[in-house]
Structure formats: C-alpha cells, structure tokens
Design an enzyme around this catalytic site. Structure first.
Site, PDB file in Angstrom:
ATOM      1  N   ASN A 154      48.085  38.538  36.649  1.00  0.00           N
ATOM      2  CA  ASN A 154      48.457  39.685  37.489  1.00  0.00           C
ATOM      3  C   ASN A 154      49.154  39.129  38.733  1.00  0.00           C
ATOM      4  O   ASN A 154      48.497  38.635  39.642  1.00  0.00           O
ATOM      5  CB  ASN A 154      47.188  40.467  37.860  1.00  0.00           C
ATOM      6  CG  ASN A 154      47.470  41.584  38.850  1.00  0.00           C
ATOM      7  OD1 ASN A 154      48.612  41.961  39.080  1.00  0.00           O
ATOM      8  ND2 ASN A 154      46.398  42.133  39.426  1.00  0.00           N
ATOM      9  N   TRP A 155      50.483  39.216  38.743  1.00  0.00           N
ATOM     10  CA  TRP A 155      51.241  38.605  39.843  1.00  0.00           C
ATOM     11  C   TRP A 155      51.211  39.436  41.124  1.00  0.00           C
ATOM     12  O   TRP A 155      51.696  38.977  42.165  1.00  0.00           O
ATOM     13  CB  TRP A 155      52.695  38.378  39.408  1.00  0.00           C
ATOM     14  CG  TRP A 155      52.870  37.272  38.411  1.00  0.00           C
ATOM     15  CD1 TRP A 155      51.889  36.455  37.901  1.00  0.00           C
ATOM     16  CD2 TRP A 155      54.102  36.841  37.808  1.00  0.00           C
ATOM     17  NE1 TRP A 155      52.442  35.555  37.013  1.00  0.00           N
ATOM     18  CE2 TRP A 155      53.796  35.775  36.932  1.00  0.00           C
ATOM     19  CE3 TRP A 155      55.427  37.264  37.913  1.00  0.00           C
ATOM     20  CZ2 TRP A 155      54.774  35.117  36.178  1.00  0.00           C
ATOM     21  CZ3 TRP A 155      56.395  36.610  37.159  1.00  0.00           C
ATOM     22  CH2 TRP A 155      56.067  35.548  36.305  1.00  0.00           C
ATOM     23  N   LYS A 156      50.713  40.661  41.034  1.00  0.00           N
ATOM     24  CA  LYS A 156      50.664  41.553  42.214  1.00  0.00           C
ATOM     25  C   LYS A 156      52.046  41.632  42.862  1.00  0.00           C
ATOM     26  O   LYS A 156      53.055  41.663  42.157  1.00  0.00           O
ATOM     27  CB  LYS A 156      49.577  41.093  43.187  1.00  0.00           C
ATOM     28  CG  LYS A 156      48.238  40.879  42.472  1.00  0.00           C
ATOM     29  CD  LYS A 156      47.081  40.664  43.383  1.00  0.00           C
ATOM     30  CE  LYS A 156      45.824  40.459  42.548  1.00  0.00           C
ATOM     31  NZ  LYS A 156      44.620  40.341  43.341  1.00  0.00           N
ATOM     32  N   HIS A 202      43.425  48.962  39.061  1.00  0.00           N
ATOM     33  CA  HIS A 202      43.057  47.747  39.795  1.00  0.00           C
ATOM     34  C   HIS A 202      42.425  48.154  41.126  1.00  0.00           C
ATOM     35  O   HIS A 202      42.805  49.163  41.727  1.00  0.00           O
ATOM     36  CB  HIS A 202      44.299  46.879  40.029  1.00  0.00           C
ATOM     37  CG  HIS A 202      43.949  45.530  40.560  1.00  0.00           C
ATOM     38  ND1 HIS A 202      43.674  45.325  41.889  1.00  0.00           N
ATOM     39  CD2 HIS A 202      43.792  44.340  39.944  1.00  0.00           C
ATOM     40  CE1 HIS A 202      43.357  44.050  42.059  1.00  0.00           C
ATOM     41  NE2 HIS A 202      43.426  43.434  40.897  1.00  0.00           N
ATOM     42  N   GLU A 246      42.847  47.185  43.996  1.00  0.00           N
ATOM     43  CA  GLU A 246      43.811  47.365  45.099  1.00  0.00           C
ATOM     44  C   GLU A 246      44.493  48.720  44.996  1.00  0.00           C
ATOM     45  O   GLU A 246      44.852  49.336  46.013  1.00  0.00           O
ATOM     46  CB  GLU A 246      44.823  46.205  45.083  1.00  0.00           C
ATOM     47  CG  GLU A 246      44.160  44.916  45.575  1.00  0.00           C
ATOM     48  CD  GLU A 246      44.661  43.639  44.917  1.00  0.00           C
ATOM     49  OE1 GLU A 246      45.736  43.654  44.311  1.00  0.00           O
ATOM     50  OE2 GLU A 246      43.938  42.624  45.007  1.00  0.00           O
ATOM     51  N   GLU A 272      36.112  43.413  37.279  1.00  0.00           N
ATOM     52  CA  GLU A 272      36.504  42.621  38.442  1.00  0.00           C
ATOM     53  C   GLU A 272      35.694  43.062  39.666  1.00  0.00           C
ATOM     54  O   GLU A 272      36.034  44.074  40.297  1.00  0.00           O
ATOM     55  CB  GLU A 272      37.990  42.836  38.752  1.00  0.00           C
ATOM     56  CG  GLU A 272      38.918  42.419  37.648  1.00  0.00           C
ATOM     57  CD  GLU A 272      40.325  42.148  38.190  1.00  0.00           C
ATOM     58  OE1 GLU A 272      40.799  41.023  38.031  1.00  0.00           O
ATOM     59  OE2 GLU A 272      40.923  43.056  38.789  1.00  0.00           O
ATOM     60  N   GLY A 315      40.298  37.290  45.009  1.00  0.00           N
ATOM     61  CA  GLY A 315      41.027  36.550  46.038  1.00  0.00           C
ATOM     62  C   GLY A 315      40.151  35.932  47.115  1.00  0.00           C
ATOM     63  O   GLY A 315      40.647  35.532  48.165  1.00  0.00           O
ATOM     64  N   SER A 373      38.804  35.531  41.266  1.00  0.00           N
ATOM     65  CA  SER A 373      38.736  34.104  41.614  1.00  0.00           C
ATOM     66  C   SER A 373      38.534  33.190  40.409  1.00  0.00           C
ATOM     67  O   SER A 373      37.886  32.145  40.515  1.00  0.00           O
ATOM     68  CB  SER A 373      37.653  33.853  42.672  1.00  0.00           C
ATOM     69  OG  SER A 373      37.994  34.523  43.879  1.00  0.00           O
ATOM     70  N   GLY A 379      44.595  36.500  39.128  1.00  0.00           N
ATOM     71  CA  GLY A 379      45.561  36.797  40.188  1.00  0.00           C
ATOM     72  C   GLY A 379      46.193  35.517  40.711  1.00  0.00           C
ATOM     73  O   GLY A 379      47.141  34.977  40.139  1.00  0.00           O
ATOM     74  N   GLY A 380      45.640  34.986  41.802  1.00  0.00           N
ATOM     75  CA  GLY A 380      46.214  33.828  42.493  1.00  0.00           C
ATOM     76  C   GLY A 380      46.561  32.656  41.585  1.00  0.00           C
ATOM     77  O   GLY A 380      47.656  32.086  41.686  1.00  0.00           O
TER      78      GLY A 380
HETATM   79  P1  PGA Z   1      42.273  36.664  41.899  1.00  0.00           P
HETATM   80  O1  PGA Z   1      42.706  38.162  41.528  1.00  0.00           O
HETATM   81  O2  PGA Z   1      42.261  35.874  40.611  1.00  0.00           O
HETATM   82  O3  PGA Z   1      43.297  36.194  42.867  1.00  0.00           O
HETATM   83  O4  PGA Z   1      40.899  36.753  42.486  1.00  0.00           O
HETATM   84  C1  PGA Z   1      42.289  38.772  40.325  1.00  0.00           C
HETATM   85  C2  PGA Z   1      42.846  40.164  40.242  1.00  0.00           C
HETATM   86  O5  PGA Z   1      42.984  40.837  41.278  1.00  0.00           O
HETATM   87  O6  PGA Z   1      43.163  40.650  39.141  1.00  0.00           O
END
Ligand code: PGA
Length: 275
Positions: free
Chosen positions: A8-10, A111, A113, A193, A199, A237, A258-259
């Site tokens: 997930n590149w956001k 998600h 966010e 999640e 993050g 994470s 994500g990251g």
């Molecule tokens: P993260 O994000 O791996 O940076 O914690 C995961 C996500 O939001 O899908």
C-alpha cells in the site's frame, strides 16, 4: 491457502520518475526471485505460492498497471467512489469502472486512514463494496481497533462491528447473484490492521494477531454457511525483520504493507517470508 503480500503505497512516491524506478526495481527483483526459486526447487514453484499486489495512488495507477502487465504482480486502487460504480457528477472521485479501466483488478477499502480522515462508515463502505463487485474488482477490506480500543480490550467488539458490512453485503442483490462458493471468496480479502500498529513500529504479538484472525474467520463463516474460507492478512509495521514470525502462523494468510513496500528489497523480503 494462497498467501498474499500487498504493498500500500499511500500518497507516495512524489514523482512519476520515482514511481517508475520503484515499480521497475520490484518487478526486476521479483523476476529474479522466481528464477532462483525454480532453479533451487524444481518440484515446487514457491514464487507462485505468494501473490504480490501493488496499490499506487490513483494518479499513478495506469503507469504502474502497464509496467506490471508482463509480471505476475497485480495492481490495486487504494479507494473507489461510493457514489457511482461508473460515471457522474462527483468531483474528486474515481469510480470502480475508472480504476478497472486504468488496470486495477482490486481495490483497498476502509483503510483506517480513510476511516479517520474521510469519516468512512459501514454505510459508505457497503456502497463501495457493491460498486467494486459490480465492476468485478476484488476488495481488500481493512478493519482494526485504535490504541484506546485495544487498551480497553475492545478489539473483538470493534472488529465485529466493522465486519457487519460483510454481512450486509451478503444480503445485497449483487452478492446474492454470485456463486458464494467461489466468486465472493475470490473477490474479498480482509486485512486486520490495528490502527496503533500502522506506521509506528509497534506490533501486537503473533499470538494476539492469530487469535484475532481466528475470530475473524469464524465470524465470516457464521455469516453464510456456503462462504468458504476468506483470506485474512495482517497489516501494521510489517517489515523484513518481523515478517517471518507472522508468516509462521497458519491463520495469517499474508500482509498488507505500507512503509516497507516503498523499497523493493524490504517488500520482496516480506514476500519471501510468506512464500
Ligand atoms: P505500515 O502501514 O506497514 O507502514 O505500518 C500498513 C498500512 O497502513 O497498510
């Protein structure tokens, strides 16, 4: 069960050039991984047992999906419009039809966010799920509790509320018209999640995640007797160092990353852990 690792590149990377570099590095490293696996283990193509998927931001969808066309990696949108599956006067939105036309075969939905910054409720998510199914897009539905809810030991309660949207989806004409034995299970993935793990570098223990996944699978099974096992991913994470421990659990079917998906090396290391 087939494992999935989804990047997930956001709202990253910043430029077309950086996107091109990242997707090229991932495709190249993945091809090398496939070749190495078939050389070292001819009886069992391990690369095939972990499906990879990338979710770039909407503006980069076409470029990324074109680049992925000759690879085994799938492309997903990060969101779709709730208002219409096709076209209409909805400024700023991208529909399921539009993202499918740009090369996405899946979309992430709900998600944390999106829930936090766009107030996405079960009602909105139900509309989005229906739009996705109408356009034959798979949906990765994200669920998870906040730190305060975790501290109050409300994880299961929160998850059960968020999963109600799947129960509601099953009552919609679009889901009723589908062959539940196959189609819906192939078009729906749940990503658990915990919001406090996203993050932050903080992760729940593998046994906590496993217990929650077991509960999610049981809940989904209780919604419809014909519904086969649905893939449940962990996200929050996940990195190259901890992926092995999550992959060791039989009820963790992969990861939403994500990251660590913004670097080919760490993304492919996570894929290897789940292969
Ligand atoms: P993260 O994000 O791996 O940076 O914690 C995961 C996500 O939001 O899908």
């Amino acid at each position: 069960m087939q494992a999935w690792v989804i990047g997930n590149w956001k709202q990253n990377p910043a430029t077309k050039r950086e996107v091109e570099t990242l997707v090229t590095e991932i495709v190249t490293a993945n091809n090398e991984r496939s070749v190495n696996n078939s050389n070292t283990d001819s009886s069992h193509d391990k690369a095939k047992t972990c499906q990879l998927m990338l979710a770039p931001s909407c503006i980069h969808l076409s470029a990324v999906s074109s680049r992925l066309q000759d690879s085994s990696i799938l492309c997903a949108a990060q969101d779709i419009s709730a208002h219409s599956a096709t076209v209409g006067a909805y400024t700023g939105d991208c529909s399921a039809q539009q993202v499918a036309d740009a090369g996405a075969t899946w979309t992430i939905l709900g998600h944390s966010e999106r829930r936090q910054y766009h107030q996405e409720s079960n009602e909105i998510l139900l509309a989005k799920l229906v739009c996705a199914l109408e356009q034959k897009l798979g949906a990765v539905l994200c669920i998870g509790e906040t730190q305060a809810q975790y501290d109050a030991r409300d994880t299961i309660k929160v998850i059960d509320e968020q999963l109600q949207v799947v129960k509601q989806l099953l009552a919609q004409p679009i889901a009723k018209s589908m062959d539940l034995d196959h189609t819906l299970a192939e078009q729906l993935i749940i990503a658990y999640e915990p919001v406090w793990a996203i993050g932050t570098g903080k992760v729940p223990t593998v046994s906590e995640v496993s217990a929650t996944h077991k509960h999610i699978k049981e809940q989904l099974a209780s919604f419809a007797s014909k519904l086969p096992a649905i893939t449940v991913l962990y996200g929050g994470s996940v990195n190259a160092d901890n992926a092995d421990s999550f992959a060791a659990s039989p009820v963790i079917d992969g990861a939403l990353v994500g990251g660590a998906s913004l670097k080919a090396e760490s993304f492919l290391a996570i894929a290897k852990a789940f292969s």
